[in-house]
Design an enzyme around this catalytic site. Structure first.
Site, PDB file in Angstrom:
ATOM      1  N   SER A   1       0.815  -1.207   0.000  1.00  9.98           N
ATOM      2  CA  SER A   1       0.000   0.000   0.000  1.00  9.98           C
ATOM      3  C   SER A   1       0.849   1.258   0.000  1.00  9.98           C
ATOM      4  O   SER A   1       1.762   1.415   0.796  1.00  9.98           O
ATOM      5  CB  SER A   1      -0.918  -0.034   1.232  1.00  9.98           C
ATOM      6  OG  SER A   1      -1.167   1.263   1.677  1.00  9.98           O
ATOM      7  N   LYS A   2       0.500   2.125  -0.909  1.00  2.00           N
ATOM      8  CA  LYS A   2       1.191   3.403  -1.047  1.00  2.00           C
ATOM      9  C   LYS A   2       1.046   4.204   0.249  1.00  2.00           C
ATOM     10  O   LYS A   2       1.931   4.948   0.638  1.00  2.00           O
ATOM     11  CB  LYS A   2       0.548   4.128  -2.227  1.00  2.00           C
ATOM     12  CG  LYS A   2       1.132   5.465  -2.539  1.00  2.00           C
ATOM     13  CD  LYS A   2       2.400   5.375  -3.333  1.00  2.00           C
ATOM     14  CE  LYS A   2       2.977   6.763  -3.557  1.00  2.00           C
ATOM     15  NZ  LYS A   2       4.390   6.808  -3.670  1.00  2.00           N
ATOM     16  N   ARG A   3      -0.098   4.020   0.901  1.00  3.20           N
ATOM     17  CA  ARG A   3      -0.382   4.778   2.118  1.00  3.20           C
ATOM     18  C   ARG A   3       0.687   4.550   3.182  1.00  3.20           C
ATOM     19  O   ARG A   3       1.002   5.410   3.976  1.00  3.20           O
ATOM     20  CB  ARG A   3      -1.766   4.367   2.634  1.00  3.20           C
ATOM     21  CG  ARG A   3      -2.209   5.045   3.877  1.00  3.20           C
ATOM     22  CD  ARG A   3      -3.702   5.327   3.863  1.00  3.20           C
ATOM     23  NE  ARG A   3      -4.479   4.200   3.375  1.00  3.20           N
ATOM     24  CZ  ARG A   3      -5.095   3.332   4.176  1.00  3.20           C
ATOM     25  NH1 ARG A   3      -5.018   3.445   5.475  1.00  3.20           N
ATOM     26  NH2 ARG A   3      -5.809   2.358   3.659  1.00  3.20           N
TER      27      ARG A   3
ATOM     28  N   ASP B   1       8.018   5.468  -8.279  1.00  2.00           N
ATOM     29  CA  ASP B   1       9.032   5.603  -7.213  1.00  2.00           C
ATOM     30  C   ASP B   1      10.251   4.759  -7.535  1.00  2.00           C
ATOM     31  O   ASP B   1      11.389   5.190  -7.366  1.00  2.00           O
ATOM     32  CB  ASP B   1       8.483   5.120  -5.858  1.00  2.00           C
ATOM     33  CG  ASP B   1       7.427   6.049  -5.298  1.00  2.00           C
ATOM     34  OD1 ASP B   1       7.454   7.235  -5.644  1.00  2.00           O
ATOM     35  OD2 ASP B   1       6.582   5.571  -4.514  1.00  2.00           O
TER      36      ASP B   1
END
Ligand code: GLU
Length: 505
Positions: free
Chosen positions: A276-278, A286
């Site tokens: 998850s990017k979160r 990235d």
């Protein structure tokens, strides 16, 4: 349904292309190419509140960078466009009304407050909330049309049967079946006139003649309900393949603060969670920014939950993947994202680059810290290629050339070379005049002259060369030995650093 294989990747423009999404896109692309079919990009932007500005362009860019060229899509066109759902907005209500007329859907005028009240009542009874079909039973079609004509806000809901079962067959998970009475009457058309994902995916997959749908398992439990829509329209559903999630070994984190939640002993708690990017897991962009090669990322992603049959080969170009990809090799259990494995792939791909390609990729990173006028970057690249894991590590591996770091005197003590600060001092005093005598400052000269002289010192090679390298680089690990580093630094800088070290010893 057409007999041609047509697959689609249907991201919502809510941010970066995360690696789970990239894997879905890759498998979807490979499946189409393998079968000589078409790969389509569709932007699912009907949830406008979640849309992130710029995300659509980023999707186009990431897809191209990844080499996932789509045959049809918003920016390339095609016979089934438009390929952006908000540009198709006028088309969905027509189908929703067709369903209303057939009894497969109905208009609902319940307000937020009505629904909240229903939810509270259900919760009080300990039931999971689902819409109670009030408007289906109390509002006739004529009345609904009258109220709509008078401007009353409404939504259109799917009319899910209250008895029986809904099911579908998945290529990976087999027959999936649920009791209809567990399903909610989902909204198909929202009050703003836009369709929900639940409706738009069915309409678009049908109208775009999609033969195979690949997407995450988060849609596995909704798929039976989508099949009810296909049945209500009398359409043949696509063949589904739901993909298990990509997981990562991590520690339990607080969602709000994004800090680890510690146990009573103050230790972090291991968990396996979805990528998850979160929580700071990298997106495809990235990784590219950090200096991973796209070929390495794709190779790594391909093997995240899929393995080729009859081969132990691990290295696959996109062409290889198209040839060997077989959906039967997809693993049903979630895969684990392993950064070390990715780094290993990247290092291997870097090693396989031509020296020219390597230098071209490495130089922008090297010149962040090194003046190309001052240093022989081509020679440095030769030294670095076999030692590079990720390009972003390069500046930190060579910055000591630009500026001598603070000299850590402890480095002069080394078991292997039998060095102590005392032997180091003797060694440097011995080697200094020899270096001063070298006029032609080439690696070969430095090597030949110093190596020829060392026996006169009575010391072992390593006892001389270790402190020399430490004195001029200040680092235990450098991309080459003392002569290579001395050559790169040049005569004046080498002698200057040598003097400075001697003054400290
Ligand atoms: N828009 C959905 C998502 O981004 C796609 C699901 C699908 O492929 O049907 O998750």
């Amino acid at each position: 349904m057409s007999t041609e294989v047509r697959t689609r990747f249907a991201p919502s423009p809510t941010g970066y292309l995360h690696l789970g999404g990239l894997r879905t896109a890759l498998y979807t692309y490979l499946f189409a190419k393998k079968h000589g079919g078409k790969f389509i990009l569709r932007i699912e932007d009907t949830d406008q509140e979640r849309e992130v500005p710029g995300a659509v362009d980023l999707i186009y860019k990431s897809m191209r960078q990844a080499g996932l060229d789509y045959d049809e899509g918003p920016d390339v066109g095609g016979d089934y466009g438009p390929y952006i759902q908000t540009q198709r907005r006028d088309l969905y209500p027509k189908y929703a009304w067709e369903l209303v007329e057939k009894g497969g859907a109905y208009c609902c005028f319940c307000t937020k407050e009505d629904l909240e009240q229903q939810r509270k009542e259900a919760e009080a009874k300990g039931e999971t909330y689902k819409y109670n079909k009030k408007c289906l039973h109390t509002v006739s079609l004529e009345e609904a049309k009258r109220r709509i004509a008078a401007g009353e806000p409404y939504v259109i809901r799917q009319n899910v049967p209250t008895t029986g079962k809904a099911s579908f067959d998945d290529m990976l998970y087999g027959h999936v079946e649920v009791d209809c009475d567990t399903l909610d009457d989902n909204v198909l058309i929202k009050a703003d006139g836009l369709p929900t994902y639940n409706f738009a995916n069915v309409i678009d997959d049908h109208l775009m003649a999609i033969s195979h749908v690949m997407r995450g398992t988060e849609y596995l439990s909704s798929a039976p309900k989508y099949n009810l829509l296909y049945e209500a329209f009398g359409w043949q559903p696509p063949i589904y393949l739901h993909l298990p999630p990509v997981m990562v070994e991590s520690v339990l984190m607080d969602k709000a603060t994004r800090q680890p939640i510690l146990d009573e002993n103050g230790n972090t708690q291991p968990v396996v969670r979805k990528l998850s990017k979160r929580y700071g897991d990298p997106s495809f962009e990235d990784l590219l920014e950090k200096g991973y090669l796209k070929e390495a990322i794709i190779n790594f992603i391909a093997l995240l939950g899929w393995a080729p049959k009859d081969t132990n080969e691990e290295f696959f170009s996109m062409e290889d993947l198209i040839r060997v990809f077989d959906e039967k090799g997809i693993n049903k259990s979630p895969s684990i994202f392993n950064t070390e494995k990715l780094n290993w792939f990247n290092a291997e791909y870097i090693r396989r680059m031509t020296p020219q390609a390597y230098a071209e990729a490495a130089k922008p990173w090297l010149t962040r810290v090194l003046d190309p006028e001052r240093f022989d970057l081509d020679r440095l690249c030769e030294l670095l290629q076999a030692r590079t894991e990720i390009f972003s590590q390069l500046p930190g591996m060579v910055d000591f050339l630009a500026e001598m770091p603070e000299l850590d005197m402890a480095l002069f003590t080394n078991k292997k070379s039998k060095s102590t600060p005392e032997t180091s001092k003797t060694a440097l005093e011995f080697v200094k005049p020899i270096l001063e005598g070298i006029e032609t400052w080439t690696e070969t000269n430095l090597h030949d002259v110093v190596m020829a002289a060392i026996p006169q010192s009575g010391m072992k090679n390593a006892t001389v060369l270790w402190p020399l390298r430490i004195a001029i680089t200040g680092r235990a690990a450098t991309p080459g030995g003392a002569f290579e580093m001395a050559y790169l630094l040049g005569r004046d800088e080498t002698l200057k650093r040598l003097d400075a070290a001697l003054a400290k010893l």
